[in-house]
Design a protein around this motif. Sequence first.
Motif, PDB file in Angstrom:
ATOM      1  N   LYS A  67      19.955  49.249 -10.283  1.00  0.00           N
ATOM      2  CA  LYS A  67      18.565  48.243  -9.948  1.00  0.00           C
ATOM      3  C   LYS A  67      18.640  48.666  -8.325  1.00  0.00           C
ATOM      4  CE  LYS A  67      20.940  44.125  -8.721  1.00  0.00           C
ATOM      5  NZ  LYS A  67      21.297  42.577  -9.215  1.00  0.00           N
ATOM      6  N   THR A  68      19.456  49.563  -7.672  1.00  0.00           N
ATOM      7  CA  THR A  68      19.191  49.913  -6.169  1.00  0.00           C
ATOM      8  C   THR A  68      19.670  51.493  -5.777  1.00  0.00           C
ATOM      9  OG1 THR A  68      21.644  49.724  -5.575  1.00  0.00           O
ATOM     10  CG2 THR A  68      20.167  47.516  -5.548  1.00  0.00           C
ATOM     11  N   VAL A  92      16.490  54.196 -15.913  1.00  0.00           N
ATOM     12  CA  VAL A  92      16.436  52.673 -15.438  1.00  0.00           C
ATOM     13  C   VAL A  92      15.771  51.596 -16.888  1.00  0.00           C
ATOM     14  CG1 VAL A  92      15.570  50.894 -13.907  1.00  0.00           C
ATOM     15  CG2 VAL A  92      16.006  53.217 -13.078  1.00  0.00           C
ATOM     16  N   GLY A  93      16.574  50.755 -17.023  1.00  0.00           N
ATOM     17  CA  GLY A  93      16.227  49.820 -18.172  1.00  0.00           C
ATOM     18  C   GLY A  93      15.900  48.421 -17.713  1.00  0.00           C
ATOM     19  N   LYS A 135      12.313  43.991 -15.227  1.00  0.00           N
ATOM     20  CA  LYS A 135      12.028  43.107 -14.370  1.00  0.00           C
ATOM     21  C   LYS A 135      11.158  43.315 -13.235  1.00  0.00           C
ATOM     22  CE  LYS A 135      16.717  41.002 -14.486  1.00  0.00           C
ATOM     23  NZ  LYS A 135      17.471  40.271 -14.052  1.00  0.00           N
ATOM     24  N   GLU A 136      10.944  44.534 -12.766  1.00  0.00           N
ATOM     25  CA  GLU A 136      10.153  44.846 -11.547  1.00  0.00           C
ATOM     26  C   GLU A 136       8.796  45.764 -11.873  1.00  0.00           C
ATOM     27  OE1 GLU A 136      12.925  46.082  -8.622  1.00  0.00           O
ATOM     28  OE2 GLU A 136      11.257  47.257  -7.497  1.00  0.00           O
ATOM     29  N   GLY A 137       8.599  46.334 -13.060  1.00  0.00           N
ATOM     30  CA  GLY A 137       7.766  47.294 -13.609  1.00  0.00           C
ATOM     31  C   GLY A 137       7.985  48.787 -12.714  1.00  0.00           C
ATOM     32  N   PHE A 146      10.380  52.716  -9.595  1.00  0.00           N
ATOM     33  CA  PHE A 146      10.978  54.073  -9.130  1.00  0.00           C
ATOM     34  C   PHE A 146      10.489  54.602  -7.897  1.00  0.00           C
ATOM     35  CE2 PHE A 146      11.960  54.456 -13.651  1.00  0.00           C
ATOM     36  CZ  PHE A 146      10.928  54.113 -14.357  1.00  0.00           C
ATOM     37  N   GLU A 147       9.469  54.054  -7.119  1.00  0.00           N
ATOM     38  CA  GLU A 147       9.308  54.072  -5.908  1.00  0.00           C
ATOM     39  C   GLU A 147      10.247  53.752  -4.650  1.00  0.00           C
ATOM     40  OE1 GLU A 147       5.020  53.620  -4.548  1.00  0.00           O
ATOM     41  OE2 GLU A 147       5.663  54.859  -2.742  1.00  0.00           O
ATOM     42  N   ARG A 148      10.684  52.378  -5.185  1.00  0.00           N
ATOM     43  CA  ARG A 148      11.766  51.691  -4.337  1.00  0.00           C
ATOM     44  C   ARG A 148      13.054  52.329  -4.502  1.00  0.00           C
ATOM     45  NH1 ARG A 148      15.717  48.146  -5.566  1.00  0.00           N
ATOM     46  NH2 ARG A 148      14.820  47.416  -7.598  1.00  0.00           N
TER      47      ARG A 148
END
Length: 312
Positions: free
Chosen positions: A252-253, A270-271, A276-278, A282-284
């Motif tokens: 998540k990071t 990433v699951g 949670k974030e949409g 991926f950009e983050r």
Amino acid sequence: VSTATSIAQKKFDNCIMNASGVWCYDEKELLEVDKSKAASFVTKSGTLQARKGNPKPRYFETNFGSINSMGLPNQGLEYYLDFVQKIQQQNPNKTYFVSCTGFNVQEDVLLLEKVENSGFKGIVELNLSCPNVPGKPQTGYDFETVDMILKTVFENYEGLLGVKLPPYFDIVHFDQMAKILNKYPLTYVNSVNSIGNGLYIDDAQEKVVIKPKNGFGGIGGDYIKPTALANVHAFYQRLDPKIQIIGTGGIKTGRDVFEHILCGASMVQVGTALMKEGPGVFERLTHELEMIMQSKGYEKLDDFKGKLKYIE
Ligand SMILES: O=C(O)c1[nH]c(=O)[nH]c(=O)c1I
């Protein structure tokens, strides 16, 4: 710095993508991942016939992750093959992943025949680790069956094939599984799927939070990162270097991505955090990874991939 990577000589301009099962059920979701900063997408595991899956509620988010007992809802493998063929024409240089799973070895062979007949040129992910089909044991925990499936599959299938494995928790199991996997021309091993049959409770209502299996379901998110990293590294230590590792679980990071790659992953999936974030996640994550690489003086993944240090 570059977060580019490659799997089986297929080049990707990034090392982060979705995990099968998340944001990949239909065309709409797959197109959103395709348009995001994700390196590629993998479809929901396709079966011979479309499936509705288990009754809802079958997914629940917690502060530290998720629990799910989806029951393999999917549009059927042919839907995903048709969609990927269409998308592939628009993006001829992009490599896509199609996940599939059969209920026995005969079905696995049939599914892969369908893949070959469709002319699909991407990578197939054979899911050996669905924990939520009532009455079906985890194939990935039955070592003889895994061996028999891979032997049978590779007698017929000549394309690029990876396997999605459940988490293992015993060093001897890492040894036994690696011995089996090293016998086959696998493109990659993807560790881990959710930790099967966990239980999350709503204390106020004194009740479970998902309907299927009296609340038992696969656990994802922060809860599983240590297990995911251990599985990635255990297989990295044991598998023939020709078999690459995809790391899934607890990402998540950018730090989580960095740690998976340090353990030997060539790509990460990433699951829960995507759920949670949409697809903006991926950009983050890519930006956070780039910052970490910059601060450490790394220019590309190979500068640190698999270079986890031990205490002498
Ligand atoms: O319940 C599901 O659909 C499911 N859920 C998971 O957590 N992993 C899987 O591989 C599958 I196929």
